[in-house]
Scaffold this motif. Structure first.
Motif, PDB file in Angstrom:
ATOM      1  N   ALA A   1       0.839  -1.208   0.000  1.00 16.34           N
ATOM      2  CA  ALA A   1       0.000   0.000   0.000  1.00 16.34           C
ATOM      3  C   ALA A   1       0.869   1.252   0.000  1.00 16.34           C
ATOM      4  O   ALA A   1       0.600   2.202  -0.749  1.00 16.34           O
ATOM      5  N   ASN A   2       1.917   1.275   0.826  1.00 10.55           N
ATOM      6  CA  ASN A   2       2.823   2.425   0.836  1.00 10.55           C
ATOM      7  C   ASN A   2       3.572   2.552  -0.477  1.00 10.55           C
ATOM      8  O   ASN A   2       3.796   3.650  -0.965  1.00 10.55           O
ATOM      9  N   PHE A   3       3.946   1.435  -1.054  1.00  4.75           N
ATOM     10  CA  PHE A   3       4.632   1.444  -2.345  1.00  4.75           C
ATOM     11  C   PHE A   3       3.760   2.105  -3.413  1.00  4.75           C
ATOM     12  O   PHE A   3       4.235   2.924  -4.193  1.00  4.75           O
ATOM     13  N   LYS A   4       2.487   1.777  -3.428  1.00 11.73           N
ATOM     14  CA  LYS A   4       1.572   2.335  -4.426  1.00 11.73           C
ATOM     15  C   LYS A   4       1.418   3.846  -4.269  1.00 11.73           C
ATOM     16  O   LYS A   4       1.241   4.559  -5.245  1.00 11.73           O
ATOM     17  N   ARG A   5       1.518   4.341  -3.032  1.00 13.55           N
ATOM     18  CA  ARG A   5       1.366   5.778  -2.786  1.00 13.55           C
ATOM     19  C   ARG A   5       2.574   6.581  -3.279  1.00 13.55           C
ATOM     20  O   ARG A   5       2.464   7.769  -3.508  1.00 13.55           O
ATOM     21  N   GLY A   6       3.715   5.934  -3.398  1.00  4.70           N
ATOM     22  CA  GLY A   6       4.898   6.622  -3.893  1.00  4.70           C
ATOM     23  C   GLY A   6       6.157   5.825  -3.611  1.00  4.70           C
ATOM     24  O   GLY A   6       6.307   5.259  -2.529  1.00  4.70           O
TER      25      GLY A   6
ATOM     26  N   ILE B   1      10.543   5.140  -5.312  1.00  2.00           N
ATOM     27  CA  ILE B   1      11.605   5.535  -6.234  1.00  2.00           C
ATOM     28  C   ILE B   1      11.251   4.971  -7.601  1.00  2.00           C
ATOM     29  O   ILE B   1      10.913   3.784  -7.716  1.00  2.00           O
ATOM     30  N   PRO B   2      11.262   5.784  -8.655  1.00  2.00           N
ATOM     31  CA  PRO B   2      10.878   5.303  -9.984  1.00  2.00           C
ATOM     32  C   PRO B   2      11.679   4.068 -10.406  1.00  2.00           C
ATOM     33  O   PRO B   2      12.890   4.010 -10.259  1.00  2.00           O
ATOM     34  N   GLY B   3      10.942   3.077 -10.892  1.00  2.00           N
ATOM     35  CA  GLY B   3      11.560   1.844 -11.355  1.00  2.00           C
ATOM     36  C   GLY B   3      11.773   0.806 -10.264  1.00  2.00           C
ATOM     37  O   GLY B   3      12.167  -0.323 -10.552  1.00  2.00           O
ATOM     38  N   ALA B   4      11.523   1.174  -9.009  1.00  2.00           N
ATOM     39  CA  ALA B   4      11.722   0.233  -7.900  1.00  2.00           C
ATOM     40  C   ALA B   4      10.681  -0.878  -7.960  1.00  2.00           C
ATOM     41  O   ALA B   4       9.614  -0.727  -8.557  1.00  2.00           O
ATOM     42  N   ILE B   5      11.031  -1.988  -7.339  1.00  2.00           N
ATOM     43  CA  ILE B   5      10.070  -3.076  -7.207  1.00  2.00           C
ATOM     44  C   ILE B   5       9.701  -3.227  -5.737  1.00  2.00           C
ATOM     45  O   ILE B   5      10.468  -2.842  -4.865  1.00  2.00           O
ATOM     46  N   SER B   6       8.539  -3.758  -5.489  1.00  2.00           N
ATOM     47  CA  SER B   6       8.037  -3.893  -4.121  1.00  2.00           C
ATOM     48  C   SER B   6       8.238  -5.318  -3.612  1.00  2.00           C
ATOM     49  O   SER B   6       7.710  -6.269  -4.187  1.00  2.00           O
ATOM     50  N   VAL B   7       9.026  -5.426  -2.548  1.00  2.00           N
ATOM     51  CA  VAL B   7       9.182  -6.693  -1.833  1.00  2.00           C
ATOM     52  C   VAL B   7       9.133  -6.353  -0.345  1.00  2.00           C
ATOM     53  O   VAL B   7      10.165  -6.073   0.264  1.00  2.00           O
ATOM     54  N   PRO B   8       7.927  -6.335   0.234  1.00  2.00           N
ATOM     55  CA  PRO B   8       7.837  -6.022   1.658  1.00  2.00           C
ATOM     56  C   PRO B   8       8.721  -6.961   2.477  1.00  2.00           C
ATOM     57  O   PRO B   8       8.832  -8.148   2.169  1.00  2.00           O
TER      58      PRO B   8
ATOM     59  N   TYR C   1      14.188  14.502  -5.405  1.00  2.00           N
ATOM     60  CA  TYR C   1      14.268  13.480  -6.453  1.00  2.00           C
ATOM     61  C   TYR C   1      12.875  12.998  -6.823  1.00  2.00           C
ATOM     62  O   TYR C   1      11.943  13.057  -6.022  1.00  2.00           O
ATOM     63  N   PRO C   2      12.714  12.495  -8.029  1.00  4.09           N
ATOM     64  CA  PRO C   2      11.363  12.136  -8.502  1.00  4.09           C
ATOM     65  C   PRO C   2      10.778  10.925  -7.774  1.00  4.09           C
ATOM     66  O   PRO C   2      11.500  10.077  -7.274  1.00  4.09           O
ATOM     67  N   LEU C   3       9.441  10.881  -7.776  1.00  2.39           N
ATOM     68  CA  LEU C   3       8.693   9.763  -7.217  1.00  2.39           C
ATOM     69  C   LEU C   3       7.785   9.193  -8.297  1.00  2.39           C
ATOM     70  O   LEU C   3       7.415   9.897  -9.246  1.00  2.39           O
ATOM     71  N   GLU C   4       7.411   7.972  -8.109  1.00  2.00           N
ATOM     72  CA  GLU C   4       6.495   7.294  -9.012  1.00  2.00           C
ATOM     73  C   GLU C   4       5.354   6.748  -8.161  1.00  2.00           C
ATOM     74  O   GLU C   4       5.567   6.298  -7.040  1.00  2.00           O
ATOM     75  N   THR C   5       4.127   6.800  -8.672  1.00  2.00           N
ATOM     76  CA  THR C   5       2.978   6.245  -7.962  1.00  2.00           C
ATOM     77  C   THR C   5       2.264   5.267  -8.878  1.00  2.00           C
ATOM     78  O   THR C   5       2.468   5.250 -10.094  1.00  2.00           O
ATOM     79  N   GLU C   6       1.417   4.467  -8.276  1.00  2.00           N
ATOM     80  CA  GLU C   6       0.628   3.510  -9.069  1.00  2.00           C
ATOM     81  C   GLU C   6      -0.843   3.779  -8.892  1.00  2.00           C
ATOM     82  O   GLU C   6      -1.298   4.305  -7.955  1.00  2.00           O
TER      83      GLU C   6
END
Length: 148
Positions: A68-73, A75-82, A143-148
């Protein structure tokens, strides 16, 4: 007799709960014997190097926060592995165990990046570093952020 059984069951539950806190799962409890610690500066990467690695695509950035936190923002190009879902996240990580992987979480106080780093090292990844300032440090420098 029923009271004794009930009280014994409660004691057993508490013992199990405390054992999880002390020894944890995947070696992340309070008494963890994991050989790498937050103070291992050789496992950390900081500004401006972390930005250069991201900009040049030299590393895979892995966000250790919740999905959920990953989707909110992130680092661009990062992958989510809680950090608590490492085994499920292994399938999306690079197969090459020598790939530079940088873990991060929310900020300096967040332990998830440390836990994820240790878990990846335990799964034989050999080139894992951690970005301790995390997303908050990244944002502070604009630095830029990416959201989903």
């Amino acid at each position: 007799m029923q009271q004794i059984i009930k009280e014994s069951l409660i004691v057993c539950i508490w013992i199990g709960f405390l054992a999880l806190i002390l020894w944890g799962t995947d070696r992340f409890g309070l008494l963890s014997s994991t050989p790498y610690t937050a103070s291992s500066t050789s496992l950390q990467v900081d500004f401006p190097a972390v930005y250069q690695m991201w900009k040049q695509g030299d590393a895979v950035f892995v966000d250790a926060r919740s999905a959920a936190n990953f989707k909110r923002g992130h680092i661009p190009g990062a992958i989510s592995v809680p950090a608590n879902r490492v085994k499920h996240g292994l399938s999306i990580l690079p197969e090459n165990k020598d790939t530079l992987i940088i873990t991060y979480c929310g900020n300096v106080e967040c332990p998830n990046a440390y836990q994820l780093l240790n878990a990846l090292l335990a799964h034989d990844y050999r080139n894992v570093k951690m970005f301790p300032q995390g997303l908050k440090g990244w944002q502070t420098l604009g630095y830029p952020l990416e959201t989903e």
